[in-house]
Motif scaffolding. Structure first.
Motif, PDB file in Angstrom:
ATOM      1  N   LEU A 253       0.837  -1.207   0.000  1.00 40.23           N
ATOM      2  CA  LEU A 253       0.000   0.000   0.000  1.00 40.23           C
ATOM      3  C   LEU A 253       0.872   1.258   0.000  1.00 40.23           C
ATOM      4  CD1 LEU A 253      -2.696  -1.014   2.649  1.00 40.23           C
ATOM      5  CD2 LEU A 253      -3.009  -0.891   0.175  1.00 40.23           C
ATOM      6  N   TYR A 254       1.934   1.229   0.792  1.00 41.56           N
ATOM      7  CA  TYR A 254       2.820   2.403   0.852  1.00 41.56           C
ATOM      8  C   TYR A 254       3.481   2.655  -0.497  1.00 41.56           C
ATOM      9  CZ  TYR A 254       6.406   5.616   2.539  1.00 41.56           C
ATOM     10  OH  TYR A 254       7.202   6.720   2.729  1.00 41.56           O
ATOM     11  N   ARG A 255       3.926   1.606  -1.159  1.00 41.16           N
ATOM     12  CA  ARG A 255       4.588   1.787  -2.446  1.00 41.16           C
ATOM     13  C   ARG A 255       3.618   2.254  -3.522  1.00 41.16           C
ATOM     14  NH1 ARG A 255       9.794   0.187  -3.389  1.00 41.16           N
ATOM     15  NH2 ARG A 255       9.344   1.356  -5.301  1.00 41.16           N
ATOM     16  N   VAL A 256       2.364   1.854  -3.436  1.00 41.80           N
ATOM     17  CA  VAL A 256       1.364   2.404  -4.352  1.00 41.80           C
ATOM     18  C   VAL A 256       1.215   3.904  -4.107  1.00 41.80           C
ATOM     19  CG1 VAL A 256      -1.112   2.455  -4.886  1.00 41.80           C
ATOM     20  CG2 VAL A 256       0.092   0.275  -4.740  1.00 41.80           C
ATOM     21  N   GLY A 257       1.247   4.317  -2.843  1.00 37.30           N
ATOM     22  CA  GLY A 257       1.193   5.741  -2.543  1.00 37.30           C
ATOM     23  C   GLY A 257       2.392   6.506  -3.070  1.00 37.30           C
ATOM     24  N   CYS A 258       3.539   5.850  -3.148  1.00 38.32           N
ATOM     25  CA  CYS A 258       4.756   6.492  -3.671  1.00 38.32           C
ATOM     26  C   CYS A 258       4.856   6.410  -5.186  1.00 38.32           C
ATOM     27  CB  CYS A 258       5.997   5.832  -3.062  1.00 38.32           C
ATOM     28  SG  CYS A 258       6.120   6.004  -1.269  1.00 38.32           S
ATOM     29  N   PHE A 259       3.899   5.738  -5.819  1.00 33.14           N
ATOM     30  CA  PHE A 259       3.966   5.519  -7.265  1.00 33.14           C
ATOM     31  C   PHE A 259       3.816   6.836  -8.021  1.00 33.14           C
ATOM     32  CE2 PHE A 259       1.727   4.882 -11.303  1.00 33.14           C
ATOM     33  CZ  PHE A 259       2.587   4.010 -11.948  1.00 33.14           C
ATOM     34  N   GLN A 260       4.620   6.991  -9.061  1.00 32.29           N
ATOM     35  CA  GLN A 260       4.499   8.147  -9.939  1.00 32.29           C
ATOM     36  C   GLN A 260       4.547   7.681 -11.385  1.00 32.29           C
ATOM     37  OE1 GLN A 260       7.412  11.162  -9.032  1.00 32.29           O
ATOM     38  NE2 GLN A 260       6.571  11.575  -7.011  1.00 32.29           N
ATOM     39  N   LEU A 261       3.719   8.292 -12.207  1.00 32.62           N
ATOM     40  CA  LEU A 261       3.778   8.014 -13.635  1.00 32.62           C
ATOM     41  C   LEU A 261       5.151   8.399 -14.164  1.00 32.62           C
ATOM     42  CD1 LEU A 261       0.265   9.315 -14.716  1.00 32.62           C
ATOM     43  CD2 LEU A 261       1.068   6.967 -14.903  1.00 32.62           C
ATOM     44  N   PRO A 262       5.632   7.721 -15.204  1.00 35.76           N
ATOM     45  CA  PRO A 262       7.002   7.970 -15.680  1.00 35.76           C
ATOM     46  C   PRO A 262       7.172   9.248 -16.486  1.00 35.76           C
ATOM     47  CG  PRO A 262       5.934   6.297 -17.035  1.00 35.76           C
ATOM     48  CD  PRO A 262       4.991   6.593 -15.900  1.00 35.76           C
ATOM     49  N   VAL A 263       6.251  10.201 -16.348  1.00 29.45           N
ATOM     50  CA  VAL A 263       6.367  11.419 -17.148  1.00 29.45           C
ATOM     51  C   VAL A 263       7.580  12.244 -16.736  1.00 29.45           C
ATOM     52  CG1 VAL A 263       4.917  12.850 -15.654  1.00 29.45           C
ATOM     53  CG2 VAL A 263       5.051  13.360 -18.080  1.00 29.45           C
ATOM     54  N   VAL A 264       7.987  12.158 -15.443  1.00 28.71           N
ATOM     55  CA  VAL A 264       9.158  12.916 -15.010  1.00 28.71           C
ATOM     56  C   VAL A 264      10.408  12.393 -15.710  1.00 28.71           C
ATOM     57  CG1 VAL A 264      10.625  13.494 -13.043  1.00 28.71           C
ATOM     58  CG2 VAL A 264       8.140  13.544 -12.801  1.00 28.71           C
ATOM     59  N   ASP A 265      10.597  11.075 -15.663  1.00 35.16           N
ATOM     60  CA  ASP A 265      11.746  10.494 -16.356  1.00 35.16           C
ATOM     61  C   ASP A 265      11.626  10.680 -17.858  1.00 35.16           C
ATOM     62  OD1 ASP A 265      14.193   8.775 -16.361  1.00 35.16           O
ATOM     63  OD2 ASP A 265      12.876   7.449 -17.502  1.00 35.16           O
ATOM     64  N   LEU A 266      10.396  10.653 -18.356  1.00 31.76           N
ATOM     65  CA  LEU A 266      10.138  10.781 -19.784  1.00 31.76           C
ATOM     66  C   LEU A 266      10.652  12.104 -20.335  1.00 31.76           C
ATOM     67  CD1 LEU A 266       8.535   9.688 -22.319  1.00 31.76           C
ATOM     68  CD2 LEU A 266       6.606  11.018 -21.450  1.00 31.76           C
ATOM     69  N   LEU A 267      10.464  13.195 -19.589  1.00 27.67           N
ATOM     70  CA  LEU A 267      10.854  14.517 -20.081  1.00 27.67           C
ATOM     71  C   LEU A 267      12.087  15.073 -19.379  1.00 27.67           C
ATOM     72  CD1 LEU A 267       7.370  16.249 -20.436  1.00 27.67           C
ATOM     73  CD2 LEU A 267       8.820  15.356 -22.251  1.00 27.67           C
ATOM     74  N   TYR A 268      12.165  14.896 -18.051  1.00 24.24           N
ATOM     75  CA  TYR A 268      13.264  15.526 -17.317  1.00 24.24           C
ATOM     76  C   TYR A 268      14.618  14.940 -17.699  1.00 24.24           C
ATOM     77  CZ  TYR A 268      16.269  17.005 -13.494  1.00 24.24           C
ATOM     78  OH  TYR A 268      17.304  17.536 -12.774  1.00 24.24           O
ATOM     79  N   THR A 269      14.705  13.618 -17.736  1.00 24.90           N
ATOM     80  CA  THR A 269      16.006  12.993 -17.972  1.00 24.90           C
ATOM     81  C   THR A 269      16.596  13.357 -19.328  1.00 24.90           C
ATOM     82  OG1 THR A 269      15.460  11.170 -16.475  1.00 24.90           O
ATOM     83  CG2 THR A 269      17.265  10.807 -18.031  1.00 24.90           C
ATOM     84  N   PRO A 270      15.874  13.182 -20.463  1.00 20.52           N
ATOM     85  CA  PRO A 270      16.485  13.570 -21.744  1.00 20.52           C
ATOM     86  C   PRO A 270      16.729  15.063 -21.850  1.00 20.52           C
ATOM     87  CG  PRO A 270      14.186  12.944 -22.061  1.00 20.52           C
ATOM     88  CD  PRO A 270      14.559  12.549 -20.666  1.00 20.52           C
ATOM     89  N   THR A 271      15.848  15.880 -21.268  1.00 21.65           N
ATOM     90  CA  THR A 271      16.066  17.328 -21.308  1.00 21.65           C
ATOM     91  C   THR A 271      17.322  17.697 -20.537  1.00 21.65           C
ATOM     92  OG1 THR A 271      13.682  17.745 -21.482  1.00 21.65           O
ATOM     93  CG2 THR A 271      15.066  19.567 -20.747  1.00 21.65           C
ATOM     94  N   SER A 272      17.510  17.108 -19.357  1.00 22.24           N
ATOM     95  CA  SER A 272      18.702  17.382 -18.560  1.00 22.24           C
ATOM     96  C   SER A 272      19.962  16.881 -19.260  1.00 22.24           C
ATOM     97  CB  SER A 272      18.566  16.721 -17.188  1.00 22.24           C
ATOM     98  OG  SER A 272      19.686  17.004 -16.374  1.00 22.24           O
ATOM     99  N   GLU A 273      19.879  15.704 -19.879  1.00 27.55           N
ATOM    100  CA  GLU A 273      21.034  15.144 -20.575  1.00 27.55           C
ATOM    101  C   GLU A 273      21.458  16.032 -21.742  1.00 27.55           C
ATOM    102  OE1 GLU A 273      19.614  11.302 -21.600  1.00 27.55           O
ATOM    103  OE2 GLU A 273      19.997  10.426 -19.634  1.00 27.55           O
ATOM    104  N   VAL A 274      20.484  16.463 -22.540  1.00 23.52           N
ATOM    105  CA  VAL A 274      20.806  17.307 -23.691  1.00 23.52           C
ATOM    106  C   VAL A 274      21.289  18.680 -23.225  1.00 23.52           C
ATOM    107  CG1 VAL A 274      19.834  18.432 -25.734  1.00 23.52           C
ATOM    108  CG2 VAL A 274      19.235  16.076 -25.215  1.00 23.52           C
ATOM    109  N   LEU A 275      20.746  19.186 -22.121  1.00 21.42           N
ATOM    110  CA  LEU A 275      21.232  20.453 -21.573  1.00 21.42           C
ATOM    111  C   LEU A 275      22.695  20.334 -21.160  1.00 21.42           C
ATOM    112  CD1 LEU A 275      20.800  23.339 -20.506  1.00 21.42           C
ATOM    113  CD2 LEU A 275      19.954  22.329 -18.372  1.00 21.42           C
ATOM    114  N   MET A 276      23.078  19.212 -20.574  1.00 22.45           N
ATOM    115  CA  MET A 276      24.468  19.012 -20.183  1.00 22.45           C
ATOM    116  C   MET A 276      25.393  19.043 -21.388  1.00 22.45           C
ATOM    117  SD  MET A 276      24.039  16.016 -17.308  1.00 22.45           S
ATOM    118  CE  MET A 276      25.810  15.804 -17.165  1.00 22.45           C
TER     119      MET A 276
END
Length: 505
Positions: A253-276
């Motif tokens: 139950l706790y891990r379901v509460g901590c669940f997040q859709l992968p939209v952060v990794d979807l946009l943040y990671t490639p944007t941060s990588e290309v910015l670097m």
């Protein structure tokens, strides 16, 4: 006299992230299906065990590379002979994988006793192999993105995530349960490890090992690696703390509460990588004063996505948890709403900026402070407030750490000719516009729930009926958010079009 035509303006540097975003968008649905399917086919105790197994693997996989794989983002854009840097990263993570396997094999029993879950030991061999091979394949996508091969990196993301989703979902669906899934993912990680060596070194020049260059690479990576040794355990500390005081079924139950859709990794990671990579190019070309515009552009685009996304998840949390995981997980809604703060804190790509400028010591300092803050927060929070205390402790520590990173960004992007302050690096206009529209759209969901609560409660059973409230809430939110942006003179598609893949001028 003939006049030469003016060169076409160069597209936004974020256009390079387009292939990565599209690839991750395609695979996000497959990746998202993993916990959703397992929540329905696994017993609640097994579901909690699944989360505990991958909590251990994830912790080791992010800590033991010690920043050497991530150092490729700094060195490859600046290097002529790239093979030594790639060789160092591959050999280092291979050794780290062996260490990880040994830690799993010899210490899993102690972790199982702490978690009060002896079922973990049934998967010791598979977990050791999976962790070793997956850690050894860590540089696969990094090696391509850091060389500007974003399309090739996108293909690798697409293939790897698709296969990984299949091997995690199909065995339980076919009746092989958690044991079959762990064997399948270990085999997948082994194949990925072989592919990493083949793909990463292809077309590179130079010796595989250069001890002088390796020393430089290790000196650069050490502060970031040490930061990861603090950051990952700190970020996961609330999960370990809660797992040690509740049964595996309650931990699910706790891990379901901590669940997040992968939209952060979807946009943040490639944007941060290309910015670097972009900041490295600007430094090499003597145009570092343009770095602050690149940072603001990246943060502004992320704000238009992450702020409404967080507002929607907060407002529609009951509909989201009920539709995705089932009514038996609705008690996780308050935890889920607190965890949404992580989406908001991902708007500013601060860690990537500091890594690109070689200020990894600042990252280490922020993670050290977070780790120090987390210990008393968790001790007090979990002891007095249980699972809510665990997630609240995580949120408070994240705010402290992000604040420390933000303070260092202006100095990292300053030049002798242009000194920057905190107000210079934040995209205030984009943040304000996105916030106003997102809050208004989120409020409409609360009004909708008040008006149709009895109707939702009396819907027939079945997945499609369970998804209906979420679909209605989502449609209402999207319309409200778009209207809110238009009312402020913002055209949503124009604001995000720099993330599209484009041809070079």
């Amino acid at each position: 006299m003939s006049v030469s035509p003016k060169p076409a303006p160069s597209p936004s540097f974020l256009g390079r992230a387009g292939p990565l975003v599209l690839a991750r968008l395609f695979t996000a649905g497959l990746t998202l299906s993993i916990p959703l399917v397992l929540a329905r086919v696994l017993h609640l105790d097994e579901y909690g065990t699944y989360y505990q197994l991958f909590l251990i693997a994830t912790t080791l996989s992010y800590v033991l590379p010690f920043g050497v794989a991530q150092s490729l983002y700094y060195f490859l854009p600046r290097a002529e002979a790239k093979r030594p840097y790639l060789g160092h990263a591959l050999l280092f993570v291979t050794g780290a994988g062996v260490v990880a396997a040994g830690l799993v094999w010899f210490f899993l029993g102690h972790v199982a006793a702490y978690f009060n879950n002896p079922a973990l030991m049934d998967h010791r061999a598979a977990l050791a192999l999976y962790t070793a091979f997956f850690l050894g394949s860590y540089p696969l996508e990094i090696s391509l993105t850091s060389q500007g091969k974003t399309k090739a990196s996108a293909v690798v993301y697409l293939a790897s995530d698709a296969v990984r989703s299949g091997v995690m979902v199909l065995p339980p669906l076919l009746g092989f349960s958690l044991h079959g899934m762990m064997i399948a993912v270990a085999c997948f990680a082994g194949l990925r490890y072989v592919a990493t060596w083949v793909v990463s070194l292809r077309g590179s020049t130079g010796p595989l090992v250069d001890w002088k260059l390796f020393k430089e690479q290790l000196v650069y990576a050490a502060p970031f690696g040490a930061a990861m040794c603090l950051a990952i355990p700190q970020q996961n500390a609330h999960m370990y703390a809660v797992a040690g005081v509740v049964a595996p079924a309650v931990y699910a139950l706790y891990r379901v509460g901590c669940f997040q859709l992968p939209v952060v990794d979807l946009l943040y990671t490639p944007t941060s990588e290309v910015l670097m990579v972009r900041l490295g190019e600007l430094e090499r070309e003597g145009r570092l004063e343009e770095g602050v515009e690149a940072f603001r552009e990246a943060a502004g685009k992320l704000a238009y996505v992450f702020l409404p996304f967080a507002a929607f998840l907060f407002a529609a949390a009951p509909e989201f948890v009920g539709a995705m995981f089932g009514q038996k997980f609705l008690s996780a809604v308050p935890i889920f709403r607190v965890s949404v703060l992580g989406v908001v804190l991902s708007i500013l790509p601060m860690d990537g900026t500091l890594r690109a400028r070689g200020q990894t010591r600042a990252i280490f300092a922020s993670y050290l402070v977070k780790a120090i803050v987390t210990v008393p927060l968790l001790w007090f929070g979990v002891k007095h407030f249980g699972m809510m205390g665990g997630i609240a402790s995580w949120a408070l520590a994240e705010v402290v750490g992000k604040g420390m990173l933000l303070i260092r960004v202006p100095r990292a992007l300053s030049t002798p000719e242009r000194k920057l302050g905190l107000t210079d690096v934040i995209p205030w206009r984009e943040l304000g516009q996105a916030s106003l529209a997102a809050v208004a759209a989120g409020g409409s969901i609360f009004l909708l729930r008040t008006g149709v609560h009895d109707t939702w409660m009396n819907l027939p059973t079945g997945f499609l009926w369970r998804v209906l409230p979420l679909a209605v809430a989502g449609l209402l939110f999207v319309v409200g958010y778009v209207v809110g942006l238009y009312a402020q003179g913002v055209r949503p598609w124009s604001a995000l079009q720099s993330l599209r893949p484009r041809r070079a001028a």
